[in-house]
Design an enzyme around this catalytic site. Structure first.
Site, PDB file in Angstrom:
ATOM      1  N   GLU A 164       3.189  -6.194   3.588  1.00  0.00           N
ATOM      2  CA  GLU A 164       3.779  -5.592   2.398  1.00  0.00           C
ATOM      3  C   GLU A 164       3.052  -4.281   2.112  1.00  0.00           C
ATOM      4  O   GLU A 164       1.862  -4.143   2.363  1.00  0.00           O
ATOM      5  CB  GLU A 164       3.689  -6.549   1.215  1.00  0.00           C
ATOM      6  CG  GLU A 164       4.575  -7.760   1.431  1.00  0.00           C
ATOM      7  CD  GLU A 164       4.573  -8.734   0.272  1.00  0.00           C
ATOM      8  OE1 GLU A 164       4.234  -8.345  -0.854  1.00  0.00           O
ATOM      9  OE2 GLU A 164       4.913  -9.906   0.519  1.00  0.00           O
ATOM     10  N   ASN A 217      -2.153 -14.915  11.309  1.00  0.00           N
ATOM     11  CA  ASN A 217      -2.561 -14.885   9.897  1.00  0.00           C
ATOM     12  C   ASN A 217      -3.884 -15.627   9.679  1.00  0.00           C
ATOM     13  O   ASN A 217      -4.705 -15.199   8.871  1.00  0.00           O
ATOM     14  CB  ASN A 217      -1.454 -15.473   9.015  1.00  0.00           C
ATOM     15  CG  ASN A 217      -0.404 -14.406   8.674  1.00  0.00           C
ATOM     16  OD1 ASN A 217      -0.535 -13.258   9.078  1.00  0.00           O
ATOM     17  ND2 ASN A 217       0.626 -14.788   7.946  1.00  0.00           N
ATOM     18  N   LEU A 259     -11.607  -4.884   7.610  1.00  0.00           N
ATOM     19  CA  LEU A 259     -13.052  -4.985   7.408  1.00  0.00           C
ATOM     20  C   LEU A 259     -13.443  -4.601   5.984  1.00  0.00           C
ATOM     21  O   LEU A 259     -14.616  -4.386   5.704  1.00  0.00           O
ATOM     22  CB  LEU A 259     -13.799  -4.081   8.400  1.00  0.00           C
ATOM     23  CG  LEU A 259     -13.869  -4.529   9.860  1.00  0.00           C
ATOM     24  CD1 LEU A 259     -14.775  -3.605  10.665  1.00  0.00           C
ATOM     25  CD2 LEU A 259     -14.373  -5.963  10.000  1.00  0.00           C
ATOM     26  N   CYS A 269       1.413 -14.871   1.922  1.00  0.00           N
ATOM     27  CA  CYS A 269       1.374 -15.474   3.262  1.00  0.00           C
ATOM     28  C   CYS A 269       0.022 -15.998   3.718  1.00  0.00           C
ATOM     29  O   CYS A 269      -0.059 -17.143   4.156  1.00  0.00           O
ATOM     30  CB  CYS A 269       1.945 -14.492   4.270  1.00  0.00           C
ATOM     31  SG  CYS A 269       3.709 -14.278   3.988  1.00  0.00           S
ATOM     32  N   ARG A 337       2.322 -12.868  -5.852  1.00  0.00           N
ATOM     33  CA  ARG A 337       2.197 -14.252  -5.395  1.00  0.00           C
ATOM     34  C   ARG A 337       0.787 -14.480  -4.843  1.00  0.00           C
ATOM     35  O   ARG A 337       0.312 -13.705  -4.039  1.00  0.00           O
ATOM     36  CB  ARG A 337       3.255 -14.554  -4.302  1.00  0.00           C
ATOM     37  CG  ARG A 337       4.668 -14.628  -4.861  1.00  0.00           C
ATOM     38  CD  ARG A 337       5.693 -14.852  -3.761  1.00  0.00           C
ATOM     39  NE  ARG A 337       5.919 -13.661  -2.949  1.00  0.00           N
ATOM     40  CZ  ARG A 337       6.803 -13.592  -1.955  1.00  0.00           C
ATOM     41  NH1 ARG A 337       7.530 -14.644  -1.643  1.00  0.00           N
ATOM     42  NH2 ARG A 337       6.966 -12.469  -1.276  1.00  0.00           N
TER      43      ARG A 337
END
Ligand code: NAD
Ligand code: UGA
Length: 449
Positions: A164, A217, A259, A269, A337
């Site tokens: 995003e 992820n 980092l 997510c 979220r």
């Protein structure tokens, strides 16, 4: 939209495509495919999002998305409709981009995927390929195939890796395309839709493709937990985490991305996908303690930020006014979220603090409080302010929780007299400590003095 990309686009064939779900993934996906010359129908069942799109407004904040969507609509390659069943009529490819939220036990909730598959099943053209772009656990391609229950329909996994805030650039120039299917011809046809990106292509089976998405992820989340833990060590030993990260990043095996220490990783997510992978591993009989540690370490990071604010206020937040800058889970999105900022603000409120918050994507009222009925559910209990100065007014500490660029360029000499106590806790290491200290602020960052 480079010349090189345009030349490639001219070579790739145009296909009729349906995309189901106009969210943070479906909308960029539909716009990108239409930009590549495919004829796309985007189905969105939520009235507000659909109405916005039909009137030329973007329902989400995403850099460059308005131009990409307008280009697709203008070329006659992108249109919108309210129903998935309607969108799939005439489509050779159907992309499922519906939510897969976290279920009660940490596993991915597949109810939206299942419902969408049921909805489209009998309307699909014979030979159509259903492409699962939602993030789903292993076995989901088979599940969708079973729900559709038609031997003439193939289901292919094509996980999405966009971020995003940079979704348009990530969609036009992805690092890689992953396609997984047990039918290699179906996989090749899906891959061909993205040929103009020129991205490296991984064609594999559906199970492996679904695993790649969670692995990515989970790896990113683990990297961030490592960085945040190291920042805590830096604080204890007096090292500067920024220089430590420079020293790490120049090692090509490590690289500079991901980092930046912060208040903890969040978003729609990383939190749910790490828990889903933990669940998948546990169901398969493997104790993924490394990943469990990364998740636990992220919880500690949120608590560490709250503890810093408490310490700045003399050990207690009871009755203290705290200014919160930033509520989205990162900058350049309106998505809150699983936002660390929102969670930290609620924890501080739970300890008795009065939270005055500002975020550029959240409406605030100048001078007075936003009426209760206009406060979004997740922000109930906070006073929403119209600008960063108002959020800081009368506060004993300001906490920077999202790295919005505009926070760098404020008039800090104007800010100073507004605060009850001029203390800034910069949980994003966004500001120049020396510059704000020179003006009279007390400054504390993450992993640096
Ligand atoms: P989102 O909630 O922003 O969007 C999903 C949209 O689908 C909603 O607008 C919803 O109304 C619509 N929808 C649901 N069922 C529908 C149906 N049957 N017909 C028509 N519309 C329907 O979700 P998102 O963030 O775009 O995520 C979608 C999937 O992509 C998830 O599995 C997520 O894990 C994955 N993903 C998200 C990102 C991201 O950055 N947000 C990146 C990669 C992958
Ligand atoms: C993440 C992945 O980066 C995408 O590849 C993936 O497609 C997506 O999840 C998904 O599956 O939905 P996203 O959630 O948009 O993308 O956000 P990230 O940029 O990954 O940031 C996640 C969190 O980590 C944010 O809270 C962010 O502030 C934090 N972060 C990120 C840091 O604290 N430091 C960093 O250096 C990078």
């Amino acid at each position: 939209m480079t010349t090189r990309a345009s030349a490639r686009e001219a070579r790739s064939a145009s296909h009729p495509v349906a995309v189901i779900g106009a969210g943070y993934v479906g909308l960029p996906t539909a716009a990108t495919l239409s930009h590549f010359g495919h004829r796309v129908v985007l189905a969105e069942r939520e009235e507000g999002r659909l109405a916005a799109l039909r009137s030329g407004r973007m329902p989400i904040v995403e850099v460059g998305l308005d131009d990409l969507v307008a280009g697709g609509v203008g070329a006659g390659n992108l249109r919108f409709c309210a129903s998935a069943a309607e969108a799939v009529v005439g489509a050779a490819f159907v992309f499922l981009c519906v939510p897969t939220p976290q279920g009660a036990d940490g596993s991915a909730d597949l109810s939206y995927v299942e419902a969408a598959a049921k909805e489209i099943g009998s309307h699909l053209e014979s030979g159509a390929i259903v492409v699962n772009k939602s993030t789903v656990p292993v076995g989901s391609a088979t599940m969708v195939e079973q729900v559709i229950g038609r031997p003439d329909i193939r289901v292919v996994s094509n996980p999405e890796f966009l971020r995003e805030g940079t979704a348009v650039a990530d969609s036009l120039h992805p690092d890689r395309i992953v396609v997984g299917a047990d039918d290699s011809q179906a996989a090749a046809r899906v891959a061909e839709l993205f040929s103009s990106t020129g991205a490296p292509l991984i064609v594999t089976d559906a199970t492996t493709s679904e695993t790649i998405k969670y692995a990515s992820n989970a790896f990113l989340a683990t990297k961030l937990s490592f960085v945040n833990a190291l920042a805590a060590v830096c604080e204890e030993v007096g090292a500067d985490v920024r220089d430590v990260m420079l020293g790490l990043g120049y090692d090509k095996r490590i690289g500079f991305e991901f980092l930046r220490p912060g208040p903890g990783w969040g978003g729609s997510c990383l939190p749910k996908d790490t828990r889903a992978l933990l669940h998948i591993a546990s169901e398969a009989g493997y104790d993924f303690s490394l990943l469990a540690g990364a998740i636990a370490s992220n919880e500690q990071q949120l608590a560490r930020v709250v503890a810093k604010v408490e310490a700045a206020c003399g050990g207690s937040l009871d009755g203290v006014t705290v200014g919160v800058w930033g509520l989205t889970f990162k900058a350049n999105t309106d998505d809150r979220r699983d936002s660390p900022g929102v969670q930290i603000a609620h924890r501080m409120r739970g300890l008795g603090a009065r939270v005055q918050a500002f975020d550029p994507t959240v409406a605030g009222h100048p001078g007075d409080e936003v009426p209760d009925e206009l406060v979004p559910d997740d922000l109930r209990g906070f006073t929403l302010r119209a600008d960063p100065y108002e959020a800081a007014s009368g506060a004993s500490v300001v906490v920077v929780l999202t790295e919005w660029d505009e926070f760098r360029w404020l008039d800090y000499s104007r800010l100073l007299p507004l605060m009850h106590q001029p203390f800034i806790i910069d949980a994003r290491n966004l500001l120049d400590p020396a510059a704000v200290r020179r003006l009279g602020f007390t400054y504390a960052g993450i992993g640096r003095q």
